[in-house]
Scaffold this motif. Structure first.
Motif, mmCIF file in Angstrom:
data_model
loop_
_atom_site.group_PDB
_atom_site.id
_atom_site.type_symbol
_atom_site.label_atom_id
_atom_site.label_comp_id
_atom_site.label_asym_id
_atom_site.label_seq_id
_atom_site.Cartn_x
_atom_site.Cartn_y
_atom_site.Cartn_z
ATOM 1 N N ASN A 47 123.676 69.218 16.523
ATOM 2 C CA ASN A 47 122.579 68.305 16.862
ATOM 3 C C ASN A 47 122.981 67.285 17.930
ATOM 4 O O ASN A 47 122.144 66.833 18.698
ATOM 5 N N HIS B 127 116.353 72.415 9.616
ATOM 6 C CA HIS B 127 116.792 71.121 10.112
ATOM 7 C C HIS B 127 117.030 70.204 8.940
ATOM 8 O O HIS B 127 116.489 70.443 7.847
ATOM 9 N N ASP C 249 117.117 67.626 16.097
ATOM 10 C CA ASP C 249 117.434 67.607 14.667
ATOM 11 C C ASP C 249 116.189 67.588 13.783
ATOM 12 O O ASP C 249 116.304 67.632 12.557
#
Length: 125
Positions: free
Chosen positions: A75, A53, A30
């Motif tokens: 994620n 992200h 992530d």
């Protein structure tokens, strides 16, 4: 050691669909922008789609795939996907997923740090 493994490629007729997946390990998933790239024989590797992200608020698509391809990320599962619809012969290429730790604002291979080995997509007429 970071590993990225693509899957889902194959042979499909023009107009068909494929879903590519990429699973990353040993990576704070992530915290990385993610991208899909492709390389056809005799051509340079080029960006297909990139996603920021952590949750993919910013996405980029190459003009040639807009409206046909959709990038997504999970994620929790450290996975990146590329849904490809309306495939054309010119989509035939090796497809790679990649990750980068710094956002350059562009979806270009030189900005990405980690790469998978690729999965072949072949579209027949």
């Amino acid at each position: 050691q970071v590993q990225m493994v693509e899957s889902g490629g194959g042979l499909v007729q023009a107009g068909g669909s494929l879903r590519l997946s990429c699973t990353a390990s040993a990576l704070s998933f992530d915290a990385y922008d993610m991208g899909w790239f492709r390389q056809a024989p005799g051509k340079a590797r080029a960006g297909v789609s990139c996603m920021s992200h952590p949750i993919g608020k910013i996405t980029h698509y190459a003009d040639s795939v807009k409206g046909r391809f959709t990038i997504s990320r999970d994620n929790a599962k450290n996975t990146l996907a590329l849904e490809m619809n309306g495939l054309k012969e010119e989509d035939t290429a090796m497809y790679y997923c990649a990750a980068r730790s710094r956002n350059s604002g562009e979806c270009r291979p030189a900005d990405f740090n980690y790469w998978g080995q690729g999965t072949q997509v072949t579209v027949s007429s």
